[in-house]
Design a protein around this motif. Structure first.
Motif, PDB file in Angstrom:
ATOM      1  N   THR A 117      -2.127  58.482  53.433  1.00  0.00           N
ATOM      2  CA  THR A 117      -2.376  57.048  53.568  1.00  0.00           C
ATOM      3  C   THR A 117      -1.386  56.262  52.736  1.00  0.00           C
ATOM      4  O   THR A 117      -0.810  55.269  53.200  1.00  0.00           O
ATOM      5  CB  THR A 117      -3.807  56.720  53.131  1.00  0.00           C
ATOM      6  OG1 THR A 117      -4.738  57.431  53.963  1.00  0.00           O
ATOM      7  CG2 THR A 117      -4.080  55.220  53.236  1.00  0.00           C
ATOM      8  N   GLN A 118      -1.170  56.697  51.522  1.00  0.00           N
ATOM      9  CA  GLN A 118      -0.279  55.984  50.610  1.00  0.00           C
ATOM     10  C   GLN A 118       1.149  55.935  51.133  1.00  0.00           C
ATOM     11  O   GLN A 118       1.842  54.917  50.987  1.00  0.00           O
ATOM     12  CB  GLN A 118      -0.319  56.673  49.241  1.00  0.00           C
ATOM     13  CG  GLN A 118       0.434  55.949  48.143  1.00  0.00           C
ATOM     14  CD  GLN A 118       0.212  56.615  46.800  1.00  0.00           C
ATOM     15  OE1 GLN A 118      -0.166  57.787  46.725  1.00  0.00           O
ATOM     16  NE2 GLN A 118       0.436  55.888  45.737  1.00  0.00           N
ATOM     17  N   THR A 119       1.595  57.005  51.763  1.00  0.00           N
ATOM     18  CA  THR A 119       2.973  57.076  52.250  1.00  0.00           C
ATOM     19  C   THR A 119       3.115  56.628  53.704  1.00  0.00           C
ATOM     20  O   THR A 119       4.162  56.847  54.321  1.00  0.00           O
ATOM     21  CB  THR A 119       3.514  58.507  52.107  1.00  0.00           C
ATOM     22  OG1 THR A 119       2.637  59.427  52.776  1.00  0.00           O
ATOM     23  CG2 THR A 119       3.646  58.883  50.642  1.00  0.00           C
ATOM     24  N   ARG A 120       2.082  56.009  54.243  1.00  0.00           N
ATOM     25  CA  ARG A 120       2.110  55.448  55.611  1.00  0.00           C
ATOM     26  C   ARG A 120       2.323  56.533  56.667  1.00  0.00           C
ATOM     27  O   ARG A 120       2.932  56.310  57.713  1.00  0.00           O
ATOM     28  CB  ARG A 120       3.224  54.409  55.768  1.00  0.00           C
ATOM     29  CG  ARG A 120       3.010  53.085  55.053  1.00  0.00           C
ATOM     30  CD  ARG A 120       3.220  53.144  53.589  1.00  0.00           C
ATOM     31  NE  ARG A 120       3.195  51.802  52.980  1.00  0.00           N
ATOM     32  CZ  ARG A 120       2.906  51.591  51.701  1.00  0.00           C
ATOM     33  NH1 ARG A 120       2.618  52.615  50.899  1.00  0.00           N
ATOM     34  NH2 ARG A 120       2.904  50.363  51.224  1.00  0.00           N
ATOM     35  N   LEU A 121       1.779  57.739  56.431  1.00  0.00           N
ATOM     36  CA  LEU A 121       2.030  58.862  57.335  1.00  0.00           C
ATOM     37  C   LEU A 121       0.753  59.446  57.939  1.00  0.00           C
ATOM     38  O   LEU A 121       0.794  60.498  58.577  1.00  0.00           O
ATOM     39  CB  LEU A 121       2.789  59.970  56.596  1.00  0.00           C
ATOM     40  CG  LEU A 121       4.221  59.630  56.174  1.00  0.00           C
ATOM     41  CD1 LEU A 121       4.783  60.737  55.292  1.00  0.00           C
ATOM     42  CD2 LEU A 121       5.106  59.402  57.395  1.00  0.00           C
ATOM     43  N   SER A 122      -0.375  58.762  57.786  1.00  0.00           N
ATOM     44  CA  SER A 122      -1.638  59.306  58.298  1.00  0.00           C
ATOM     45  C   SER A 122      -1.585  59.566  59.799  1.00  0.00           C
ATOM     46  O   SER A 122      -2.056  60.605  60.278  1.00  0.00           O
ATOM     47  CB  SER A 122      -2.790  58.349  57.978  1.00  0.00           C
ATOM     48  OG  SER A 122      -3.034  58.302  56.602  1.00  0.00           O
TER      49      SER A 122
END
Length: 244
Positions: A117-122
């Motif tokens: 989620t933090q790295t925008r990769l979910s």
């Protein structure tokens, strides 16, 4: 006591002093940027911190301990993570699998999901890493570092090749990591719009030496820095510089 202390570091290659009597102290939880023209010694300095190179003289102290010249794996285990200019990821593994491998037994599903989620990769967690867009690969490598739970992260040109939108998102990501997780970060970058939006202390390197340190406005207005790095002086802008 400085969190990271670089004292009088020297590294030569033949007759060239790539790093020349370089000293810098970083406090715990700080965010700093290092800039300078190509070939001025920035990446060599990172190599000295991470143990990929040994200094000819000088010391590197981390959390009060002398780590000068230790093997890279031992320095990594002490809590220093580095992102290289070219993303180092496992192309054949999925995004999630990359994070699981990086975290080894230290990460659980909840932590991996948080990093995604933090790295925008979910949304891409099941995709092979090699199929990601360039900017996403850069974020995945930052995620790989986070899975290793470092206390200091060295970022070498994290926005290279990114679109303006990706660069803006990377600013938000770095600030979030620094402010919410209290991870100390040192960034090398050439994108001065990106550096300005980080709003952090800035250190200018020239011919292996630390030339100047200060905030963005004072560095950008410095005559020596303009001549070295920024080129022809332009009228001061009323607004922040664009990302690209």
């Amino acid at each position: 006591m400085p969190f990271l202390e670089l004292k009088s570091l020297v590294r030569t290659f033949g007759g060239l002093r790539a790093v020349d009597d370089f000293s810098l102290d970083l406090s715990e939880g700080s965010l700093n940027a290092l800039v300078g023209p190509n070939g001025c010694g920035k990446s060599t300095l990172f190599n000295l911190i991470t143990g990929n190179l040994r200094p000819d003289s000088g010391t590197v102290r981390f959390q009060g301990r002398d780590i000068t010249g230790l093997p890279p794996y031992r320095i990594a285990r002490r809590g220093i993570g580095r992102k290289f200019q070219v993303p180092a990821i496992f192309d054949e593994l999925t995004v999630r699998e990359n994070l699981v491998v990086a975290g080894r037994r230290r990460g659980d599903d909840a932590e991996i999901s948080r990093i995604l989620t933090q790295t925008r990769l979910s949304a891409a967690h099941q995709d092979p890493a090699g199929e990601l867009a360039h900017g996403q690969k850069q974020w995945l490598e930052i995620g790989i570092l986070l899975a290793q739970r470092p206390s200091l992260i060295l970022l070498d040109e994290p926005t290279a090749g990114m679109t303006p939108a990706e660069t803006e998102a990377t600013v938000d990501l770095i600030l979030e990591i620094n402010e919410r997780q209290n991870i100390t970060i040192l960034v090398i970058e050439h994108n001065m719009g990106f550096i300005e939006h980080l709003a952090c202390p800035l250190h200018v390197m020239s011919k292996g030496k630390r030339l100047k340190s200060g905030d963005f406005a004072s560095i950008r207005g410095d005559e020596d820095v303009h001549e070295l790095y920024f080129g022809r002086r332009e009228p001061a802008a009323a607004e922040a510089q664009p990302y690209a």
